[in-house]
Design a protein around this motif. Structure first.
Motif, PDB file in Angstrom:
ATOM      1  N   VAL A 359       0.835  -1.203   0.000  1.00  0.00           N
ATOM      2  CA  VAL A 359       0.000   0.000   0.000  1.00  0.00           C
ATOM      3  C   VAL A 359       0.871   1.254   0.000  1.00  0.00           C
ATOM      4  N   THR A 360       1.918   1.245   0.803  1.00  0.00           N
ATOM      5  CA  THR A 360       2.815   2.408   0.882  1.00  0.00           C
ATOM      6  C   THR A 360       3.515   2.663  -0.441  1.00  0.00           C
ATOM      7  N   SER A 361       3.750   1.610  -1.199  1.00  0.00           N
ATOM      8  CA  SER A 361       4.449   1.763  -2.475  1.00  0.00           C
ATOM      9  C   SER A 361       3.705   2.701  -3.422  1.00  0.00           C
ATOM     10  N   PHE A 362       2.371   2.768  -3.290  1.00  0.00           N
ATOM     11  CA  PHE A 362       1.612   3.689  -4.118  1.00  0.00           C
ATOM     12  C   PHE A 362       1.993   5.146  -3.843  1.00  0.00           C
ATOM     13  N   LEU A 363       2.363   5.432  -2.596  1.00  0.00           N
ATOM     14  CA  LEU A 363       2.579   6.815  -2.174  1.00  0.00           C
ATOM     15  C   LEU A 363       4.002   7.297  -2.401  1.00  0.00           C
ATOM     16  N   ILE A 364       4.945   6.369  -2.548  1.00  0.00           N
ATOM     17  CA  ILE A 364       6.351   6.759  -2.604  1.00  0.00           C
ATOM     18  C   ILE A 364       6.669   7.693  -3.768  1.00  0.00           C
ATOM     19  N   PRO A 365       6.192   7.440  -4.996  1.00  0.00           N
ATOM     20  CA  PRO A 365       6.525   8.375  -6.085  1.00  0.00           C
ATOM     21  C   PRO A 365       6.096   9.809  -5.789  1.00  0.00           C
ATOM     22  N   LYS A 366       4.876   9.986  -5.279  1.00  0.00           N
ATOM     23  CA  LYS A 366       4.393  11.343  -4.978  1.00  0.00           C
ATOM     24  C   LYS A 366       5.185  11.979  -3.844  1.00  0.00           C
ATOM     25  N   LEU A 367       5.508  11.167  -2.821  1.00  0.00           N
ATOM     26  CA  LEU A 367       6.278  11.692  -1.701  1.00  0.00           C
ATOM     27  C   LEU A 367       7.666  12.143  -2.138  1.00  0.00           C
ATOM     28  N   CYS A 368       8.297  11.352  -3.008  1.00  0.00           N
ATOM     29  CA  CYS A 368       9.637  11.708  -3.483  1.00  0.00           C
ATOM     30  C   CYS A 368       9.607  12.983  -4.312  1.00  0.00           C
ATOM     31  N   ARG A 369       8.566  13.126  -5.118  1.00  0.00           N
ATOM     32  CA  ARG A 369       8.463  14.345  -5.927  1.00  0.00           C
ATOM     33  C   ARG A 369       8.185  15.574  -5.059  1.00  0.00           C
ATOM     34  N   LYS A 370       7.436  15.389  -3.988  1.00  0.00           N
ATOM     35  CA  LYS A 370       7.065  16.520  -3.140  1.00  0.00           C
ATOM     36  C   LYS A 370       8.135  16.869  -2.123  1.00  0.00           C
ATOM     37  N   LEU A 371       8.738  15.844  -1.505  1.00  0.00           N
ATOM     38  CA  LEU A 371       9.664  16.068  -0.399  1.00  0.00           C
ATOM     39  C   LEU A 371      11.130  15.887  -0.770  1.00  0.00           C
ATOM     40  N   THR A 372      11.409  15.298  -1.905  1.00  0.00           N
ATOM     41  CA  THR A 372      12.708  14.812  -2.388  1.00  0.00           C
ATOM     42  C   THR A 372      12.984  13.429  -1.800  1.00  0.00           C
ATOM     43  N   SER A 373      13.733  12.651  -2.542  1.00  0.00           N
ATOM     44  CA  SER A 373      14.007  11.266  -2.152  1.00  0.00           C
ATOM     45  C   SER A 373      14.801  11.193  -0.852  1.00  0.00           C
ATOM     46  N   LYS A 374      15.730  12.131  -0.653  1.00  0.00           N
ATOM     47  CA  LYS A 374      16.567  12.042   0.546  1.00  0.00           C
ATOM     48  C   LYS A 374      15.767  12.314   1.815  1.00  0.00           C
ATOM     49  N   VAL A 375      14.769  13.188   1.734  1.00  0.00           N
ATOM     50  CA  VAL A 375      13.923  13.443   2.898  1.00  0.00           C
ATOM     51  C   VAL A 375      13.065  12.226   3.203  1.00  0.00           C
ATOM     52  N   VAL A 376      12.514  11.601   2.159  1.00  0.00           N
ATOM     53  CA  VAL A 376      11.715  10.389   2.351  1.00  0.00           C
ATOM     54  C   VAL A 376      12.572   9.295   2.957  1.00  0.00           C
ATOM     55  N   TRP A 377      13.795   9.149   2.462  1.00  0.00           N
ATOM     56  CA  TRP A 377      14.726   8.143   2.990  1.00  0.00           C
ATOM     57  C   TRP A 377      15.038   8.422   4.449  1.00  0.00           C
ATOM     58  N   SER A 378      15.287   9.684   4.789  1.00  0.00           N
ATOM     59  CA  SER A 378      15.590  10.048   6.167  1.00  0.00           C
ATOM     60  C   SER A 378      14.405   9.780   7.086  1.00  0.00           C
ATOM     61  N   ILE A 379      13.214  10.170   6.664  1.00  0.00           N
ATOM     62  CA  ILE A 379      12.017   9.947   7.481  1.00  0.00           C
ATOM     63  C   ILE A 379      11.806   8.458   7.731  1.00  0.00           C
ATOM     64  N   SER A 380      12.028   7.642   6.695  1.00  0.00           N
ATOM     65  CA  SER A 380      11.829   6.196   6.855  1.00  0.00           C
ATOM     66  C   SER A 380      12.781   5.630   7.908  1.00  0.00           C
ATOM     67  N   ASN A 381      14.010   6.156   7.953  1.00  0.00           N
ATOM     68  CA  ASN A 381      14.958   5.665   8.950  1.00  0.00           C
ATOM     69  C   ASN A 381      14.599   6.134  10.359  1.00  0.00           C
TER      70      ASN A 381
END
Length: 525
Positions: A359-381
């Motif tokens: 389910v989360t996989s649906f949201l990752i592209p939009k999150l990366c475009r909005k927040l940048t990939s490094k922010v998404v990666w940091s939040i996940s950690n």
């Protein structure tokens, strides 16, 4: 480690592709063309069925084998050492198999010979594991009945470890060629993204079915003949689940072998200028000299990320059996039953994890475009840090005041702690979706911006994954044994690495916003 799965995201891509392919224009000719495209897509879908069978077996391996190994006498301290075959096989087998499958000139194609051979070895391996207790008894282990004997069975343990190693090597033999074959046969009509979407969809199906099979406690009741003097209820359940794995792998392999429209490679088209499969390693290590600083930063963050995750992959169901259900894999009676119940509940938790991951996989592209990939990666950690901290606290609370001498009165876990544990398993699927996609995206985009090859990117990123796995496999068990606190030290270490990685990701990673096909490239076991 096995592979990361952006499954439902790719399923969505597949659905859109299917709609586009079958949409055809008006009139009979357009309708006929649409039907042909649909049939080609349907054939492509079933040609990838083998990936579902392999993932079914991997889900059983992930949920059941760490607990089972302890019933054979392998102490909790050394369980992690049995997992070193995963990173070793991923590092050694994938490059060699990839090299030779690119150059195979057999009539049935380049990839199918490796898929066939790997699947046959997988079937033999899971049977070795399932029957290890019975084989060990034949080789001289105790003649005492398994319901009363709680000591080590070293012959069985040796057979089990041999099967485990063969299984991991065979898994890596199949996965690389299977994924490459989907890219080959989908390129003409549908494009490689559709092929990889189908691959990931089958992996999602295999994961869900595998965790359901691992959570089932009725195999020994449905098939009483699975129980023997050396193999009691829990062992018989594992044996039954692995029997279904063999059946599913044989069926899925047969369908793939029959339906994959793979074209053979002619000998005149084979590049013979290189030095053989081992030359792939030389090329890979030489490439490190030419990596940019940005790529080195991506590799460093990836490595630390996997240092934080591998303790969970090794000990998830064992944590449920020990800390939450207060069971003992070496015990008997209620203690053994409690542990086995916890392991099955852990398999249910992994099923919930797979669902939330998808389910989360649906949201990752939009999150990366909005927040940048490094922010998404940091939040996940940061999420991993919080979740593993909660696991440590919950485990300590569960064990506080617990007395092994009172275990005979226990009928199960505390309902509140059980609910919290299952919630933890479900929530950890959210950052796991990031783990299995975003690092590949960031590395791919850095390579594209700097003119690097995608194949090289996959190779060097794989090193950043398997080396941390090897480090944790070699150290987690001894550290747990030194502190004598069950799984708590390993999860504490994982949480600490997750926090460090969350900070480093913000400062080291480049800003990227896109999500590319690299998101579905497998990281291996």
């Amino acid at each position: 480690m096995e592979e990361g799965r952006s499954d439902l995201k790719e399923a969505s891509r597949l659905e859109r592709a299917l709609s586009a392919e079958s949409g055809g224009g008006g009139g009979d000719s357009g309708s006929d063309s649409g039907r042909k495209k649909f049939m080609r897509l349907l054939r492509l879908f079933f040609a990838c069925m083998v990936s579902g069978g392999i993932q079914y077996g991997w889900a059983l391996q992930l949920s059941l084998l760490s607990p089972y190994s302890q019933t054979l006498g392998i102490s909790h301290t050394y369980v992690s050492l049995t997992w070193i075959c995963g990173p070793i096989s991923g590092f050694v087998v994938q490059p060699i198999v990839g090299y030779y499958s690119d150059r195979c000139t057999m009539r049935i194609g380049r990839r199918r010979p490796f898929i066939l051979a790997g699947c046959l070895v997988i079937c033999i391996s899971v049977m070795l594991i399932g029957f290890s207790a019975d084989i060990g008894r034949r080789l001289g282990d105790t003649k005492e009945h398994c319901s009363t004997y709680t000591g080590p069975r070293w012959s069985a343990a040796i057979v089990y470890i041999a099967g485990f190693w063969f299984l991991d090597f065979a898994n890596n033999t199949v996965q690389g060629p299977a994924r490459a074959m989907m890219a080959d046969i989908s390129a003409g009509h549908h494009g490689p993204s559709v092929g990889q979407a189908i691959f990931s969809l089958w992996m999602a199906i295999g994961s869900i079915l595998g965790y359901l099979a691992g959570a089932n406690a009725k195999w020994h009741e449905w098939f009483p003949s699975l129980k023997t003097a050396a193999c009691c209820d829990a062992c018989a359940n594992l044996k039954g689940a692995f029997f279904t794995a063999v059946a599913l792998i044989v069926i899925s392999m047969t369908v793939t072998m029959l339906l994959a429209d793979e074209k053979p490679l002619y000998k005149v088209d084979v590049d013979t200028s290189s030095g053989g499969g081992w030359s792939a390693f030389g090329d890979l290590f030489k490439s490190f000299k030419n990596l940019s600083p940005a790529m080195f930063k991506v590799l460093a963050v990836t490595a630390i990320t996997w240092l934080s995750w591998f303790p969970f992959f090794q000990y998830n169901t064992d944590w449920m059996g020990r800390e939450i259900y207060h069971g003992d894999p070496h015990g008997k009676g209620v203690k053994a039953d409690s542990y086995n119940a916890g392991v099955r509940e852990g398999a249910v938790g992994l099923l919930l994890c797979s669902i939330s991951l998808g389910v989360t996989s649906f949201l990752i592209p939009k999150l990366c475009r909005k927040l940048t990939s490094k922010v998404v990666w940091s939040i996940s950690n940061f999420l991993v840090f919080i979740i593993m901290t909660v696991m440590v606290v919950v485990g300590m609370v569960s064990m506080k005041g617990y007395r092994p001498s009172l275990s005979a009165t226990l009928t199960g876990s505390d309902p509140t702690l059980k609910a919290i544990a299952l919630t933890i398993f479900a929530l950890i699927g959210v950052p796991q979706a990031v783990l299995f996609s975003v690092p590949w995206v960031v590395a791919s985009e850095v390579a594209a911006e700097e003119g690097g090859g995608q194949g090289l990117t996959v190779g060097v990123l794989n090193i950043a994954i398997v080396v941390p796995q090897l480090i944790i496999a070699l150290t987690a068990g001894p550290i747990d044994g030194a502190f004598n606190k069950g799984n708590t030290p390993a999860f504490g270490i994982g949480g600490a690495f997750a926090f460090i990685c969350a900070v480093l990701a913000l400062f080291l990673l480049p800003k990227t916003r896109g999500i590319s096909h690299a998101a579905v490239v497998a990281s291996g076991h």
